[in-house]
Design a protein around this motif. Structure first.
Motif, PDB file in Angstrom:
ATOM      1  N   ARG A 117      75.489  10.345  49.871  1.00 32.78           N
ATOM      2  CA  ARG A 117      75.530   9.658  48.581  1.00 32.78           C
ATOM      3  C   ARG A 117      74.574  10.291  47.575  1.00 32.78           C
ATOM      4  O   ARG A 117      74.921  10.441  46.393  1.00 32.78           O
ATOM      5  N   ALA A 118      73.386  10.662  48.050  1.00 34.94           N
ATOM      6  CA  ALA A 118      72.417  11.289  47.148  1.00 34.94           C
ATOM      7  C   ALA A 118      72.961  12.610  46.609  1.00 34.94           C
ATOM      8  O   ALA A 118      72.784  12.932  45.429  1.00 34.94           O
ATOM      9  N   ALA A 119      73.642  13.378  47.470  1.00 35.17           N
ATOM     10  CA  ALA A 119      74.205  14.661  47.039  1.00 35.17           C
ATOM     11  C   ALA A 119      75.374  14.446  46.085  1.00 35.17           C
ATOM     12  O   ALA A 119      75.525  15.187  45.095  1.00 35.17           O
ATOM     13  N   VAL A 120      76.220  13.460  46.360  1.00 34.34           N
ATOM     14  CA  VAL A 120      77.344  13.164  45.468  1.00 34.34           C
ATOM     15  C   VAL A 120      76.835  12.702  44.106  1.00 34.34           C
ATOM     16  O   VAL A 120      77.406  13.022  43.063  1.00 34.34           O
ATOM     17  N   ASP A 121      75.738  11.966  44.111  1.00 29.70           N
ATOM     18  CA  ASP A 121      75.157  11.454  42.867  1.00 29.70           C
ATOM     19  C   ASP A 121      74.561  12.572  42.013  1.00 29.70           C
ATOM     20  O   ASP A 121      74.587  12.513  40.776  1.00 29.70           O
ATOM     21  N   ALA A 122      74.046  13.619  42.657  1.00 34.66           N
ATOM     22  CA  ALA A 122      73.437  14.734  41.923  1.00 34.66           C
ATOM     23  C   ALA A 122      74.524  15.487  41.148  1.00 34.66           C
ATOM     24  O   ALA A 122      75.546  15.864  41.729  1.00 34.66           O
ATOM     25  N   PRO A 123      74.322  15.721  39.856  1.00 35.44           N
ATOM     26  CA  PRO A 123      75.389  16.322  39.035  1.00 35.44           C
ATOM     27  C   PRO A 123      75.965  17.629  39.586  1.00 35.44           C
ATOM     28  O   PRO A 123      77.178  17.768  39.701  1.00 35.44           O
ATOM     29  N   GLU A 125      75.591  19.148  42.695  1.00 39.04           N
ATOM     30  CA  GLU A 125      76.129  19.060  44.052  1.00 39.04           C
ATOM     31  C   GLU A 125      77.370  18.177  44.097  1.00 39.04           C
ATOM     32  O   GLU A 125      78.365  18.492  44.773  1.00 39.04           O
ATOM     33  N   GLY A 126      77.313  17.057  43.384  1.00 41.33           N
ATOM     34  CA  GLY A 126      78.462  16.154  43.376  1.00 41.33           C
ATOM     35  C   GLY A 126      79.678  16.767  42.719  1.00 41.33           C
ATOM     36  O   GLY A 126      80.807  16.619  43.206  1.00 41.33           O
ATOM     37  N   SER A 127      79.461  17.478  41.618  1.00 45.96           N
ATOM     38  CA  SER A 127      80.581  18.129  40.941  1.00 45.96           C
ATOM     39  C   SER A 127      81.196  19.220  41.805  1.00 45.96           C
ATOM     40  O   SER A 127      82.422  19.439  41.788  1.00 45.96           O
ATOM     41  N   SER A 128      80.360  19.897  42.600  1.00 49.82           N
ATOM     42  CA  SER A 128      80.862  20.921  43.514  1.00 49.82           C
ATOM     43  C   SER A 128      81.795  20.310  44.546  1.00 49.82           C
ATOM     44  O   SER A 128      82.892  20.830  44.801  1.00 49.82           O
ATOM     45  N   GLU A 130      83.384  17.469  44.305  1.00 45.36           N
ATOM     46  CA  GLU A 130      84.549  16.955  43.596  1.00 45.36           C
ATOM     47  C   GLU A 130      85.580  18.058  43.380  1.00 45.36           C
ATOM     48  O   GLU A 130      86.786  17.848  43.555  1.00 45.36           O
ATOM     49  N   ALA A 131      85.122  19.244  43.029  1.00 39.63           N
ATOM     50  CA  ALA A 131      86.023  20.376  42.812  1.00 39.63           C
ATOM     51  C   ALA A 131      86.676  20.810  44.121  1.00 39.63           C
ATOM     52  O   ALA A 131      87.871  21.131  44.161  1.00 39.63           O
ATOM     53  N   ILE A 132      85.905  20.820  45.199  1.00 39.72           N
ATOM     54  CA  ILE A 132      86.440  21.206  46.515  1.00 39.72           C
ATOM     55  C   ILE A 132      87.529  20.228  46.947  1.00 39.72           C
ATOM     56  O   ILE A 132      88.619  20.634  47.371  1.00 39.72           O
ATOM     57  N   ARG A 199      87.073  25.665  54.734  1.00 35.64           N
ATOM     58  CA  ARG A 199      85.690  26.078  54.927  1.00 35.64           C
ATOM     59  C   ARG A 199      84.735  25.554  53.839  1.00 35.64           C
ATOM     60  O   ARG A 199      83.623  25.117  54.163  1.00 35.64           O
ATOM     61  N   PRO A 200      85.109  25.586  52.544  1.00 32.73           N
ATOM     62  CA  PRO A 200      84.167  25.082  51.536  1.00 32.73           C
ATOM     63  C   PRO A 200      83.768  23.622  51.772  1.00 32.73           C
ATOM     64  O   PRO A 200      82.605  23.246  51.561  1.00 32.73           O
ATOM     65  N   LEU A 201      84.711  22.795  52.212  1.00 29.55           N
ATOM     66  CA  LEU A 201      84.394  21.397  52.508  1.00 29.55           C
ATOM     67  C   LEU A 201      83.433  21.302  53.682  1.00 29.55           C
ATOM     68  O   LEU A 201      82.434  20.565  53.632  1.00 29.55           O
ATOM     69  N   VAL A 202      83.721  22.048  54.743  1.00 25.85           N
ATOM     70  CA  VAL A 202      82.866  22.018  55.926  1.00 25.85           C
ATOM     71  C   VAL A 202      81.463  22.506  55.594  1.00 25.85           C
ATOM     72  O   VAL A 202      80.465  21.913  56.011  1.00 25.85           O
ATOM     73  N   GLU A 203      81.384  23.590  54.816  1.00 31.33           N
ATOM     74  CA  GLU A 203      80.065  24.131  54.486  1.00 31.33           C
ATOM     75  C   GLU A 203      79.279  23.167  53.604  1.00 31.33           C
ATOM     76  O   GLU A 203      78.058  23.015  53.769  1.00 31.33           O
TER      77      GLU A 203
END
Length: 210
Positions: A117-123, A125-128, A130-132, A199-203
């Motif tokens: 949640r903290a990573a998703v909240d960070a602009p 990291e979260g945007s990354s 979301e794009a994946i 792979r991008p999701l897993v990483e």
């Protein structure tokens, strides 16, 4: 190490029959089919992908029925998993419908959920993420996982990534079925290509939940 040569048609047929005859007696009479047409090729497939994705595990065929009303003794699919972090990694399975591929976080601890949640909240990291997720959804992968009904406490209801914040687990998967190549060595390349897309999701998950 045995070279992967594909999943014989006997594999999906085995599970179609097992769905109708899920008993120890039936299994005992057909275990040779399971070993030859399911477990052996799944093991060979994971071995063939290990150099690129890491060592894999073939799941046991027996169900844990201790706390289940369904006392059927055997799973009606054979899964294979490459773990990259606790509860996270690449997945493949065979059942009566054929092959399916996927990846992501299928279980999570409370600490992992908080880090997610903290990573998703960070602009950034979260945007990354979301794009994946958007890219995988556009490529035909079903985005799934355990979710809360609402945005978790402490986050704005109109958060720009509210849907991702609801997730406690996050996976992407695709049913492949029984294409002509399933029974040939070509199947390994198809699984490899799918896992490369995932792979991008897993990483991302491994980096934030591991």
């Amino acid at each position: 190490m045995v070279t992967f040569e594909g999943f014989p048609a006997e594999g999906p047929a085995f599970y179609a029959d097992l769905e109708e005859n899920n008993t120890k007696e039936w299994w005992s009479g057909h275990q040779d089919v399971y070993e030859r047409a399911v477990r052996a090729p799944m093991t060979a497939l994971l071995d063939g992908l290990a150099a690129e994705f890491g060592p894999g595990k073939v799941f046991r065929p027996h169900r844990d029925v201790r706390f289940s009303r369904d006392k059927s003794p055997y799973k009606t699919s054979q899964g294979g998993f490459v773990q990259t972090a606790e509860g996270t990694g690449y997945y493949v399975h065979l059942d009566a419908e054929g092959l399916a591929v996927g990846a992501g976080c299928h279980t999570s601890t409370s600490a992992q959920v908080e880090r997610f949640r903290a990573a998703v909240d960070a602009p950034a990291e979260g945007s990354s993420l979301e794009a994946i997720v958007g890219s995988l959804g556009g490529a035909g992968y079903a985005i799934e996982g355990e979710r809360l009904k609402t945005v978790p406490r402490g986050y704005a209801k109109d958060h720009p990534r509210a849907e991702l914040l609801r997730h406690k687990t996050l996976t992407a998967g695709k049913a492949v079925g029984t294409p002509e190549w399933l029974g040939s060595a070509e199947a390994l390349e198809h699984v490899r290509a799918s896992w490369a897309e995932l792979r991008p999701l897993v990483e991302w998950l491994t980096g934030h939940l591991g």
